[in-house]
Design a protein around this motif. Sequence first.
Motif, PDB file in Angstrom:
ATOM      1  N   ASN A  99      10.547  13.587  -5.114  1.00 60.62           N
ATOM      2  CA  ASN A  99      10.259  12.217  -5.545  1.00 60.62           C
ATOM      3  C   ASN A  99       9.763  12.141  -6.983  1.00 60.62           C
ATOM      4  OD1 ASN A  99      10.587  10.398  -3.082  1.00 60.62           O
ATOM      5  ND2 ASN A  99       9.358  12.090  -2.259  1.00 60.62           N
ATOM      6  N   THR A 100      10.018  13.176  -7.772  1.00 60.27           N
ATOM      7  CA  THR A 100       9.599  13.205  -9.176  1.00 60.27           C
ATOM      8  C   THR A 100      10.798  13.512 -10.053  1.00 60.27           C
ATOM      9  OG1 THR A 100       7.419  14.027  -8.493  1.00 60.27           O
ATOM     10  CG2 THR A 100       7.973  14.188 -10.825  1.00 60.27           C
ATOM     11  N   ALA A 101      11.114  12.604 -10.971  1.00 57.87           N
ATOM     12  CA  ALA A 101      12.275  12.749 -11.841  1.00 57.87           C
ATOM     13  C   ALA A 101      11.840  12.735 -13.300  1.00 57.87           C
ATOM     14  CB  ALA A 101      13.276  11.624 -11.581  1.00 57.87           C
ATOM     15  N   ILE A 102      12.724  13.224 -14.167  1.00 55.03           N
ATOM     16  CA  ILE A 102      12.468  13.232 -15.606  1.00 55.03           C
ATOM     17  C   ILE A 102      13.775  12.885 -16.306  1.00 55.03           C
ATOM     18  CG2 ILE A 102      12.928  15.716 -15.865  1.00 55.03           C
ATOM     19  CD1 ILE A 102      10.555  15.688 -17.923  1.00 55.03           C
ATOM     20  N   ALA A 103      13.695  12.109 -17.404  1.00 58.58           N
ATOM     21  CA  ALA A 103      14.929  11.674 -18.075  1.00 58.58           C
ATOM     22  C   ALA A 103      14.659  11.362 -19.539  1.00 58.58           C
ATOM     23  CB  ALA A 103      15.510  10.445 -17.379  1.00 58.58           C
ATOM     24  N   GLY A 104      15.722  11.480 -20.329  1.00 58.81           N
ATOM     25  CA  GLY A 104      15.638  11.131 -21.737  1.00 58.81           C
ATOM     26  C   GLY A 104      16.988  11.292 -22.407  1.00 58.81           C
ATOM     27  N   LYS A 112      14.564  15.933  -9.937  1.00 58.76           N
ATOM     28  CA  LYS A 112      15.711  15.143 -10.386  1.00 58.76           C
ATOM     29  C   LYS A 112      15.619  14.975 -11.899  1.00 58.76           C
ATOM     30  CE  LYS A 112      15.656  12.594  -6.012  1.00 58.76           C
ATOM     31  NZ  LYS A 112      15.480  11.268  -5.363  1.00 58.76           N
ATOM     32  N   ALA A 113      16.780  14.835 -12.567  1.00 53.41           N
ATOM     33  CA  ALA A 113      16.771  14.689 -14.022  1.00 53.41           C
ATOM     34  C   ALA A 113      17.950  13.852 -14.491  1.00 53.41           C
ATOM     35  CB  ALA A 113      16.790  16.049 -14.699  1.00 53.41           C
ATOM     36  N   GLY A 114      17.706  13.059 -15.539  1.00 52.98           N
ATOM     37  CA  GLY A 114      18.749  12.297 -16.221  1.00 52.98           C
ATOM     38  C   GLY A 114      18.897  12.845 -17.634  1.00 52.98           C
ATOM     39  N   ILE A 115      20.064  13.416 -17.924  1.00 52.33           N
ATOM     40  CA  ILE A 115      20.304  14.079 -19.206  1.00 52.33           C
ATOM     41  C   ILE A 115      21.303  13.221 -19.986  1.00 52.33           C
ATOM     42  CG2 ILE A 115      20.833  16.266 -20.310  1.00 52.33           C
ATOM     43  CD1 ILE A 115      18.587  16.437 -18.210  1.00 52.33           C
ATOM     44  N   PHE A 116      20.805  12.335 -20.839  1.00 51.96           N
ATOM     45  CA  PHE A 116      21.641  11.394 -21.579  1.00 51.96           C
ATOM     46  C   PHE A 116      21.926  11.936 -22.991  1.00 51.96           C
ATOM     47  CE2 PHE A 116      19.613   8.982 -18.307  1.00 51.96           C
ATOM     48  CZ  PHE A 116      20.412   7.879 -18.021  1.00 51.96           C
ATOM     49  N   THR A 145       0.828  -1.206   0.000  1.00 55.13           N
ATOM     50  CA  THR A 145       0.000   0.000   0.000  1.00 55.13           C
ATOM     51  C   THR A 145       0.862   1.257   0.000  1.00 55.13           C
ATOM     52  OG1 THR A 145      -0.090  -0.022   2.415  1.00 55.13           O
ATOM     53  CG2 THR A 145      -1.880  -1.147   1.231  1.00 55.13           C
ATOM     54  N   LYS A 146       2.156   1.079  -0.174  1.00 54.35           N
ATOM     55  CA  LYS A 146       3.082   2.210  -0.100  1.00 54.35           C
ATOM     56  C   LYS A 146       2.971   3.093  -1.339  1.00 54.35           C
ATOM     57  CE  LYS A 146       7.409   1.775  -1.074  1.00 54.35           C
ATOM     58  NZ  LYS A 146       8.849   1.422  -1.145  1.00 54.35           N
ATOM     59  N   LYS A 147       3.509   4.295  -1.221  1.00 55.23           N
ATOM     60  CA  LYS A 147       3.589   5.217  -2.342  1.00 55.23           C
ATOM     61  C   LYS A 147       5.002   5.197  -2.915  1.00 55.23           C
ATOM     62  CE  LYS A 147       0.016   8.361  -0.600  1.00 55.23           C
ATOM     63  NZ  LYS A 147      -0.292   9.764  -0.193  1.00 55.23           N
ATOM     64  N   TYR A 148       5.111   5.490  -4.215  1.00 55.10           N
ATOM     65  CA  TYR A 148       6.392   5.349  -4.903  1.00 55.10           C
ATOM     66  C   TYR A 148       6.795   6.654  -5.594  1.00 55.10           C
ATOM     67  CZ  TYR A 148       5.570   0.320  -4.416  1.00 55.10           C
ATOM     68  OH  TYR A 148       5.337  -0.938  -3.914  1.00 55.10           O
ATOM     69  N   PRO A 149       8.096   6.918  -5.671  1.00 60.44           N
ATOM     70  CA  PRO A 149       8.564   8.031  -6.504  1.00 60.44           C
ATOM     71  C   PRO A 149       8.316   7.702  -7.979  1.00 60.44           C
ATOM     72  CG  PRO A 149      10.421   6.740  -5.700  1.00 60.44           C
ATOM     73  CD  PRO A 149       9.208   6.210  -5.008  1.00 60.44           C
ATOM     74  N   VAL A 150       8.304   8.721  -8.820  1.00 64.19           N
ATOM     75  CA  VAL A 150       7.971   8.527 -10.237  1.00 64.19           C
ATOM     76  C   VAL A 150       9.060   9.119 -11.118  1.00 64.19           C
ATOM     77  CG1 VAL A 150       6.257   8.905 -12.052  1.00 64.19           C
ATOM     78  CG2 VAL A 150       5.522   8.689  -9.664  1.00 64.19           C
ATOM     79  N   LEU A 151       9.416   8.374 -12.155  1.00 66.23           N
ATOM     80  CA  LEU A 151      10.349   8.832 -13.177  1.00 66.23           C
ATOM     81  C   LEU A 151       9.601   8.936 -14.502  1.00 66.23           C
ATOM     82  CD1 LEU A 151      13.144   9.383 -14.500  1.00 66.23           C
ATOM     83  CD2 LEU A 151      13.495   6.892 -14.549  1.00 66.23           C
ATOM     84  N   GLU A 201      15.887   1.019  -4.126  1.00 67.55           N
ATOM     85  CA  GLU A 201      14.629   1.753  -4.073  1.00 67.55           C
ATOM     86  C   GLU A 201      13.861   1.576  -5.380  1.00 67.55           C
ATOM     87  OE1 GLU A 201      12.862   6.246  -3.258  1.00 67.55           O
ATOM     88  OE2 GLU A 201      15.008   5.964  -3.615  1.00 67.55           O
ATOM     89  N   GLU A 202      12.541   1.428  -5.271  1.00 66.19           N
ATOM     90  CA  GLU A 202      11.703   1.189  -6.446  1.00 66.19           C
ATOM     91  C   GLU A 202      11.028   2.481  -6.909  1.00 66.19           C
ATOM     92  OE1 GLU A 202      10.201  -3.384  -6.025  1.00 66.19           O
ATOM     93  OE2 GLU A 202       9.200  -1.898  -4.751  1.00 66.19           O
ATOM     94  N   PHE A 203      10.971   2.649  -8.224  1.00 65.85           N
ATOM     95  CA  PHE A 203      10.302   3.784  -8.850  1.00 65.85           C
ATOM     96  C   PHE A 203       9.190   3.287  -9.762  1.00 65.85           C
ATOM     97  CE2 PHE A 203      13.733   6.324  -7.437  1.00 65.85           C
ATOM     98  CZ  PHE A 203      13.541   7.660  -7.796  1.00 65.85           C
ATOM     99  N   ILE A 204       8.145   4.082  -9.892  1.00 66.99           N
ATOM    100  CA  ILE A 204       7.226   3.954 -11.016  1.00 66.99           C
ATOM    101  C   ILE A 204       7.871   4.695 -12.186  1.00 66.99           C
ATOM    102  CG2 ILE A 204       4.992   4.735 -11.938  1.00 66.99           C
ATOM    103  CD1 ILE A 204       3.849   4.428  -9.113  1.00 66.99           C
ATOM    104  N   VAL A 205       7.792   4.124 -13.380  1.00 69.76           N
ATOM    105  CA  VAL A 205       8.327   4.796 -14.562  1.00 69.76           C
ATOM    106  C   VAL A 205       7.205   4.985 -15.575  1.00 69.76           C
ATOM    107  CG1 VAL A 205      10.014   4.743 -16.434  1.00 69.76           C
ATOM    108  CG2 VAL A 205      10.605   3.765 -14.203  1.00 69.76           C
TER     109      VAL A 205
END
Length: 378
Positions: A262-267, A288-292, A165-171, A205-209
């Motif tokens: 708890n909210t990230a963005i990447a591409g 948070k961000a992933g800049i590839f 029932t936990k809540k998850y961070p999102v990417l 740690e688990e994320f929703i993507v």
Amino acid sequence: MKWIYFFVIFISSFLVVNAQVKVRFELQNIPQSKDTIAEYFVAGNFNNWKPNDPEYQFSKRNSLTYVLEKQLSINVYEYKITRGSWEKVETNSKGNAIGNRSLNLKKDTIVKISVSNFADQFKKELPKHTSSVNVHIIDTAFLIPQLATKRRVWIYLPPSYASSTKKYPVLYMHDGQNLFDQLTSGYGEWGVDELLDSLSAKGQEEFIVVGIDHGGSERLKEYNPYDSEYGKGKGKDYVDFLVHNLKPFIDQHYRTEKDAKNTAIAGSSMGGLISMYAIATYPKVFGKAGIFSPAFWIGKTIETDVQNAFKNLNGSKIYLVAGDLESKTMISDMKNVFQLLNPTGKNKNIRVVEKADGKHSEWFWHREFVDFYKFISN
């Protein structure tokens, strides 16, 4: 006289960087094809990967050799040989896909090429879905009102999601076609789902993507917040959709941690550019961000936006990564943005990674994803 000296140095450097050199492609030992009249082309990052570009068509010299001569800028290039379409792209001798050819062009060069075979010469099994059981399609036609279009949206739910029932961070990630499923990917998948399943099993740690499909030919505009030679930028509208439509929907229908921390963005590539823009513009939404392998070259105004947003990004975690075997300005453009984000170099929340073997390719982003994921998980 000193200014004249520096002017000469500047002009000389400019000419070297922008110098054109001759390259001669010689296509030899060509396997027999099914075509009545065989035509061969080279498609690469020098012609936007167009598989039947008449400007990059080989000329027949004799029954065994085809030749193409071009003038190109000094740069690192990737390319493949085709017979006019991606259904007729070169393969290995068994018909399996091969990686891009690479050319580090520094001077006049002759490139001799042997092709083992072409994809259409084989009867292949239909490709299969490779996405894990934790990947689902939210909607095949999710409305993006800001762009007056619809897109498929994917979601990866952690292995523990159904039994907790936990809540998850999102990417949030762009180019959804290429994230989870080999069948839908154009150049191979990132394998995000398999990577996260493995990390979850190790106690990470688990994320929703959430993955959003790109718009094909519209990608260069939709992932660009600025106008360019490819047309009017639609990136501001796209990010507005993420912030005001998609994120509220995800937060409403799934158990999420909603705050920026708890909210990230990447591409990658254009996805890297739009991710950098998103966190610079909405630091209170994306923390948070992933800049590839970011395509900063097409949107240099990103440097101004990053500089203006500097004070608002103090608490953000940003991970930039690219390879030496990408375009000639990839690393320098990335480091310019890093310098704006982390002028003293002491901010451990802003990290830049340069890999000597890195190429503009899904296999590279797949490999580097784990380190990025661990970075944003801490």
